[in-house]
Enzyme design. Structure first.
Site, mmCIF file in Angstrom:
data_model
loop_
_atom_site.group_PDB
_atom_site.id
_atom_site.type_symbol
_atom_site.label_atom_id
_atom_site.label_comp_id
_atom_site.label_asym_id
_atom_site.label_seq_id
_atom_site.Cartn_x
_atom_site.Cartn_y
_atom_site.Cartn_z
ATOM 1 N N HIS A 189 20.891 61.312 43.448
ATOM 2 C CA HIS A 189 19.578 60.678 43.627
ATOM 3 C C HIS A 189 19.751 59.176 43.393
ATOM 4 C CE1 HIS A 189 16.805 64.223 43.930
ATOM 5 N NE2 HIS A 189 17.945 64.801 43.628
ATOM 6 N N ARG B 82 14.000 70.402 51.996
ATOM 7 C CA ARG B 82 13.758 71.109 50.721
ATOM 8 C C ARG B 82 13.640 70.118 49.560
ATOM 9 N NH1 ARG B 82 15.242 71.404 45.561
ATOM 10 N NH2 ARG B 82 17.415 71.106 46.168
ATOM 11 N N ASP B 83 14.740 69.532 49.164
ATOM 12 C CA ASP B 83 14.701 68.639 47.994
ATOM 13 C C ASP B 83 13.775 67.456 48.273
ATOM 14 O OD1 ASP B 83 15.316 67.906 45.444
ATOM 15 O OD2 ASP B 83 17.351 67.244 45.836
ATOM 16 N N HIS C 299 25.781 65.390 44.776
ATOM 17 C CA HIS C 299 24.346 65.370 45.115
ATOM 18 C C HIS C 299 23.728 64.252 44.274
ATOM 19 C CE1 HIS C 299 20.398 67.687 45.795
ATOM 20 N NE2 HIS C 299 20.077 66.857 44.816
ATOM 21 N N CYS D 147 12.051 65.154 41.967
ATOM 22 C CA CYS D 147 12.125 66.529 41.461
ATOM 23 C C CYS D 147 10.869 66.792 40.652
ATOM 24 C CB CYS D 147 13.373 66.729 40.603
ATOM 25 S SG CYS D 147 13.424 68.356 39.824
ATOM 26 N N ASN E 213 16.793 61.682 47.008
ATOM 27 C CA ASN E 213 18.249 61.665 47.140
ATOM 28 C C ASN E 213 18.607 60.404 47.891
ATOM 29 O OD1 ASN E 213 17.346 64.622 47.378
ATOM 30 N ND2 ASN E 213 19.493 64.734 46.811
HETATM 31 C C1 LIG Z 1 12.324 80.775 38.229
HETATM 32 C C2 LIG Z 1 10.820 80.955 38.126
HETATM 33 C C3 LIG Z 1 10.313 81.895 39.192
HETATM 34 C C4 LIG Z 1 10.536 81.557 36.754
HETATM 35 O O1 LIG Z 1 9.142 81.458 36.488
HETATM 36 P P1 LIG Z 1 8.445 82.426 35.450
HETATM 37 O O2 LIG Z 1 6.996 82.031 35.394
HETATM 38 O O3 LIG Z 1 9.228 82.444 34.193
HETATM 39 O O4 LIG Z 1 8.690 83.802 36.225
HETATM 40 P P2 LIG Z 1 8.040 85.202 36.200
HETATM 41 O O5 LIG Z 1 9.131 86.156 36.602
HETATM 42 O O6 LIG Z 1 7.290 85.438 34.915
HETATM 43 O O7 LIG Z 1 6.986 85.135 37.397
HETATM 44 C C5 LIG Z 1 5.798 84.385 37.350
HETATM 45 C C6 LIG Z 1 5.063 84.524 38.653
HETATM 46 O O8 LIG Z 1 5.855 83.950 39.716
HETATM 47 C C7 LIG Z 1 6.175 84.956 40.693
HETATM 48 N N1 LIG Z 1 7.535 84.723 41.152
HETATM 49 C C8 LIG Z 1 8.650 84.788 40.404
HETATM 50 N N2 LIG Z 1 9.707 84.495 41.187
HETATM 51 C C9 LIG Z 1 9.246 84.240 42.416
HETATM 52 C C10 LIG Z 1 9.874 83.883 43.624
HETATM 53 N N3 LIG Z 1 11.193 83.725 43.712
HETATM 54 N N4 LIG Z 1 9.110 83.695 44.708
HETATM 55 C C11 LIG Z 1 7.761 83.847 44.637
HETATM 56 N N5 LIG Z 1 7.105 84.180 43.504
HETATM 57 C C12 LIG Z 1 7.855 84.376 42.404
HETATM 58 C C13 LIG Z 1 6.017 86.277 39.961
HETATM 59 O O9 LIG Z 1 5.787 87.313 40.880
HETATM 60 C C14 LIG Z 1 4.842 85.986 39.066
HETATM 61 O O10 LIG Z 1 3.669 86.011 39.847
HETATM 62 P P3 LIG Z 1 2.276 86.559 39.217
HETATM 63 O O11 LIG Z 1 2.578 87.956 38.744
HETATM 64 O O12 LIG Z 1 1.955 85.621 38.074
HETATM 65 O O13 LIG Z 1 1.329 86.458 40.379
HETATM 66 C C15 LIG Z 1 10.073 79.591 38.218
HETATM 67 O O14 LIG Z 1 10.426 78.834 37.103
HETATM 68 C C16 LIG Z 1 10.407 78.839 39.455
HETATM 69 O O15 LIG Z 1 10.102 79.262 40.559
HETATM 70 N N6 LIG Z 1 11.045 77.681 39.294
HETATM 71 C C17 LIG Z 1 11.487 76.878 40.417
HETATM 72 C C18 LIG Z 1 11.472 75.434 40.048
HETATM 73 C C19 LIG Z 1 11.978 74.612 41.193
HETATM 74 O O16 LIG Z 1 11.989 75.025 42.336
HETATM 75 N N7 LIG Z 1 12.406 73.383 40.871
HETATM 76 C C20 LIG Z 1 12.904 72.479 41.839
HETATM 77 C C21 LIG Z 1 14.226 72.904 42.409
HETATM 78 S S1 LIG Z 1 15.653 72.501 41.389
HETATM 79 C C22 LIG Z 1 16.034 71.003 41.872
HETATM 80 O O17 LIG Z 1 15.287 70.415 42.607
HETATM 81 C C23 LIG Z 1 17.352 70.432 41.468
HETATM 82 C C24 LIG Z 1 18.349 70.439 42.618
HETATM 83 C C25 LIG Z 1 18.806 71.837 42.964
HETATM 84 O O18 LIG Z 1 17.773 69.864 43.778
HETATM 85 C C26 LIG Z 1 19.560 69.620 42.245
HETATM 86 C C27 LIG Z 1 19.187 68.239 41.774
HETATM 87 O O19 LIG Z 1 18.544 67.476 42.476
HETATM 88 O O20 LIG Z 1 19.582 67.955 40.681
#
Ligand SMILES: CC(C)(COP(=O)([O-])OP(=O)([O-])OC[C@H]1O[C@@H](n2cnc3c(N)ncnc32)[C@H](O)[C@@H]1OP(=O)([O-])[O-])[C@@H](O)C(=O)NCCC(=O)NCCSC(=O)C[C@@](C)(O)CC(=O)[O-]
Length: 309
Positions: free
Chosen positions: A213, A19-20, A211, A244, A253
């Site tokens: 990096h 995933r990450d 966690h 990220c 990581n």
């Molecule tokens: C949170 C949202 C969805 C808000 O995104 P948004 O654009 O504000 O959400 P929305 O509710 O307006 O939805 C927009 C579109 O996305 C769809 N949608 C909405 N939700 C989903 C879902 N769950 N699965 C599939 N589709 C989804 C929804 O249906 C819509 O589709 P449309 O009508 O335009 O066709 C967006 O910002 C997002 O997905 N962000 C994820 C970012 C991400 O994954 N970042 C990396 C992970 S975090 C990380 O890596 C850190 C960590 C954890 O590893 C720790 C570290 O390393 O520090």
């Protein structure tokens, strides 16, 4: 005064490479390759593999195959399969895919929260409340990840108090485990100990994880510093995969092979077969067409080549 405690006798290592590690890859990686990677890692003995992410495919296209991956893996008894879930839409998909643990992911930095999940910290906690309740109803494990606990690419400094504040809110949501994440790899060992000690004030130490990096080459030192304060759960990514999408310049990581090698040397039990992880690292690096980032992994692989010692 020496504040260090005896190091833990055993640690839990959560493998986050599928995933990450892969979420930020620009080239499309087939579901088949991801499935094989997850299977190799679970066979190596990890108690927990972060296998998928049910986020918007518009935001993180590489994770769009998560349902396919979950459907294709061979589940090993003893391994929990986790997935990131940002909202109820993600929860429904994760539930249908049969994940064992959902990971809600907040940030200790307002600016990063906005960039990563398009809402404030308070809004994210409100969204996660429904996810947490649903996870409990369905008897799924709930993990909380806390990004940018040591620094933020957009706002810079992040205080230990703001980490403690979000840890408390994640605890109130019922998280079984909470990850203190150095998303951009800026932390150094003393800073890590200060932040970890503040987090321990808010959440049981045995369910807190580190966690890290490796952007600035500090990750192993930061793990050692966390061991000294008694943290016994760590995340790592095979072959040092990662970065990220919302933290420019963040590297992977800490490499799992390096962590396992260090734990072996310290006499700390992990229950994981290092050789099998080295194989998994070589497998995914071959698929990506580049050398693994793990020093220990590459050294062990080189030693296997006839003529090398
Ligand atoms: C949170 C949202 C969805 C808000 O995104 P948004 O654009 O504000 O959400 P929305 O509710 O307006 O939805 C927009 C579109 O996305 C769809 N949608 C909405 N939700 C989903 C879902 N769950 N699965 C599939 N589709 C989804 C929804 O249906 C819509 O589709 P449309 O009508 O335009 O066709 C967006 O910002 C997002 O997905 N962000 C994820 C970012 C991400 O994954 N970042 C990396 C992970 S975090 C990380 O890596 C850190 C960590 C954890 O590893 C720790 C570290 O390393 O520090």
């Amino acid at each position: 005064m020496n504040l260090a405690q005896p190091l833990p006798a055993s640690v839990k290592i959560i493998e986050v490479g599928p995933r990450d590690g892969l979420q930020n890859e620009q080239q499309t990686i087939s579901a088949e390759t991801k499935i094989e990677l997850v299977n190799r890692l679970s066979q190596a003995g990890f108690p927990n593999v972060e296998a998928a992410s049910f986020v918007s495919p518009k935001w993180v296209p590489q994770m769009a195959t998560s349902s396919e991956v979950m459907a294709g893996i061979t589940r090993r008894p003893g391994t929990l399969y986790s997935a990131l879930v940002p909202n109820m839409k993600g929860f429904e998909a994760a539930l249908a895919a049969g994940v064992d643990e959902v990971v809600i992911f907040a940030a200790a930095s307002e600016a990063f929260s906005q960039k990563n999940i398009n809402c404030s910290i308070a809004e994210s906690i409100a969204r996660f409340r429904d996810v947490a309740q649903a996870a409990k109803q369905h008897h799924l494990r709930l993990r909380g990840a806390l990004s940018c606990a040591f620094g933020c690419p957009y706002q810079g400094e992040v205080t230990a108090d703001s980490v403690a504040d979000v840890v408390r809110q994640l605890r109130e949501l019922g998280c079984d485990e909470i990850d203190i994440a150095d998303t951009i790899g800026v932390a150094t060992p003393r800073h890590v100990q200060v932040v970890m000690r503040r987090a321990i004030d808010e959440f049981p130490i045995e369910r807190l994880s580190g966690h890290f990096h490796d952007t600035y080459g500090q990750a192993l030192a930061n793990i050692y510093a966390s061991l000294e304060v008694g943290i016994s759960i760590y995340h790592a990514s095979v072959a040092g995969l990662g970065g990220c999408p919302y933290a420019k310049g963040a590297t992977g990581n800490v490499a799992t092979e390096d962590v396992l090698y260090m734990m072996q040397g310290l006499g700390i039990e992990t229950g994981i077969d290092l050789d099998a992880v080295v194989d998994a690292g070589q497998f995914i690096s071959d698929k990506l067409g580049r050398k693994a980032v793990s020093r220990a992994g590459n050294a062990i692989a080189a030693k296997r080549t006839p003529g090398c010692n």
